[in-house]
Design a protein around this motif. Structure first.
Motif, PDB file in Angstrom:
ATOM      1  N   VAL A 107       7.009  -6.041  -3.179  1.00  0.00           N
ATOM      2  CA  VAL A 107       5.727  -5.524  -3.670  1.00  0.00           C
ATOM      3  C   VAL A 107       5.381  -6.160  -5.007  1.00  0.00           C
ATOM      4  N   MET A 108       6.357  -6.298  -5.869  1.00  0.00           N
ATOM      5  CA  MET A 108       6.116  -6.938  -7.161  1.00  0.00           C
ATOM      6  C   MET A 108       5.601  -8.364  -6.973  1.00  0.00           C
ATOM      7  N   LEU A 109       6.172  -9.092  -6.029  1.00  0.00           N
ATOM      8  CA  LEU A 109       5.722 -10.455  -5.747  1.00  0.00           C
ATOM      9  C   LEU A 109       4.303 -10.457  -5.179  1.00  0.00           C
ATOM     10  N   ALA A 110       3.994  -9.450  -4.369  1.00  0.00           N
ATOM     11  CA  ALA A 110       2.653  -9.354  -3.789  1.00  0.00           C
ATOM     12  C   ALA A 110       1.604  -9.237  -4.886  1.00  0.00           C
ATOM     13  N   TYR A 111       1.897  -8.471  -5.928  1.00  0.00           N
ATOM     14  CA  TYR A 111       0.970  -8.347  -7.054  1.00  0.00           C
ATOM     15  C   TYR A 111       0.985  -9.591  -7.920  1.00  0.00           C
ATOM     16  N   GLU A 132       0.825  -1.205   0.000  1.00  0.00           N
ATOM     17  CA  GLU A 132       0.000   0.000   0.000  1.00  0.00           C
ATOM     18  C   GLU A 132       0.858   1.254   0.000  1.00  0.00           C
ATOM     19  N   GLY A 133       2.163   1.109   0.266  1.00  0.00           N
ATOM     20  CA  GLY A 133       3.069   2.250   0.263  1.00  0.00           C
ATOM     21  C   GLY A 133       3.409   2.780   1.633  1.00  0.00           C
ATOM     22  N   LEU A 134       3.079   2.037   2.701  1.00  0.00           N
ATOM     23  CA  LEU A 134       3.343   2.521   4.047  1.00  0.00           C
ATOM     24  C   LEU A 134       4.803   2.308   4.439  1.00  0.00           C
ATOM     25  N   SER A 135       5.339   3.248   5.182  1.00  0.00           N
ATOM     26  CA  SER A 135       6.684   3.126   5.735  1.00  0.00           C
ATOM     27  C   SER A 135       6.628   2.251   6.982  1.00  0.00           C
ATOM     28  N   ALA A 172      -3.098   1.382  -3.138  1.00  0.00           N
ATOM     29  CA  ALA A 172      -1.738   1.702  -3.560  1.00  0.00           C
ATOM     30  C   ALA A 172      -1.465   3.171  -3.337  1.00  0.00           C
ATOM     31  N   ARG A 173      -0.780   3.491  -2.272  1.00  0.00           N
ATOM     32  CA  ARG A 173      -0.516   4.866  -1.881  1.00  0.00           C
ATOM     33  C   ARG A 173       0.962   5.019  -1.663  1.00  0.00           C
ATOM     34  N   ARG A 174       1.522   6.112  -2.104  1.00  0.00           N
ATOM     35  CA  ARG A 174       2.924   6.337  -1.854  1.00  0.00           C
ATOM     36  C   ARG A 174       3.111   7.765  -1.450  1.00  0.00           C
ATOM     37  N   SER A 175       3.476   8.008  -0.231  1.00  0.00           N
ATOM     38  CA  SER A 175       3.660   9.361   0.228  1.00  0.00           C
ATOM     39  C   SER A 175       5.159   9.629   0.409  1.00  0.00           C
TER      40      SER A 175
END
Length: 236
Positions: free
Chosen positions: A210-214, A172-175, A231-234
């Motif tokens: 992340v690529m494997l997750a998809y 999801e893009g979380l740190s 899918a969020r990227r801050s």
């Protein structure tokens, strides 16, 4: 601790501009530059930087092949080679997937602000994956199109329920700090979970995880051209 940086771009003004900006920060230091991919490989071998800002399109050797050679020769991350961030002018660059598959830890547009450049370098140096939102959407769409299904056994079966949850949040893009807040655990606990996820998946870094997750359906994009499930990227 100072982050050592190499800048690889065939435009003199880009190398000079980025170099001048980065050198204004006390924790960032530009230790080398290169005007083409082949030179970038050599400079990285000589200077052993922590982060490489790598243009995608360069003469002699493009940034993707240069990335592949650097990773193959040194590994990636702490104790290995540098983290590589790809730079492009195009938010719909057709080489996004290839760059990440080659070993890049992130992808950024050249029109970013100075503050975002600084933060990008620090994030990648700390081991986080870095994907601009539009690039993330492009990556997911291409991934779904090119690899709709796989017959290989899913490595996700090796993960515990908590590790699976952590991977989903990474996607999801979380740190790490944001994941810790979401799960109400310490940042160190999250760091341990992330390390175990990468080890079990045989993933080089968070971007590959992340690529494997998809690929194996843990996270499903809403549409081939849209953002992924959350899918969020801050902050970019």
């Amino acid at each position: 601790m100072t982050v050592r940086i190499v800048i690889a771009d065939d435009q003199d003004v880009v190398r000079a501009g980025f170099g001048a900006l980065l050198d204004t920060q006390p924790d960032l230091s530009v230790v080398g530059s290169a005007a083409d991919g082949a030179a970038a490989v050599g400079v990285c071998r000589e200077t052993r930087p922590d982060v490489v800002l790598m243009d995608v399109r360069m003469p002699v050797l493009d940034g993707i092949e240069a990335t592949r050679r650097i990773i193959a020769g040194t590994g990636a991350g702490p104790g290995g080679g540098p983290r590589i961030v790809m730079l492009t002018t195009f938010d719909l660059d057709e080489y996004v997937y290839d760059a990440l598959a080659a070993g890049a830890s992130g992808f950024l547009l050249k029109d970013m602000t100075a503050e975002r450049l600084f933060e990008a370098v620090r994030v990648v140096a700390a081991g986080e994956a870095l994907l601009a939102p539009t690039v993330t959407r492009r990556l997911i769409g291409e991934f779904v199109r090119l690899r709709p299904h796989t017959a290989e056994p899913s490595p996700l079966a090796l993960l515990t329920p908590r590790e699976t949850e952590v991977l989903r949040l990474i996607a999801e893009g979380l740190s790490n700090a944001e994941i810790a807040a979401r799960l109400t655990v310490s940042a160190e606990t999250v760091k341990t979970h992330v390390s175990r996820v990468l080890a079990k998946l045989g993933a080089r870094d968070r971007a590959q995880a992340v690529m494997l997750a998809y690929e194996f359906g843990l996270v499903v994009p809403r549409s081939a051209g849209g953002t992924g499930s959350g899918a969020r990227r801050s902050p970019w």
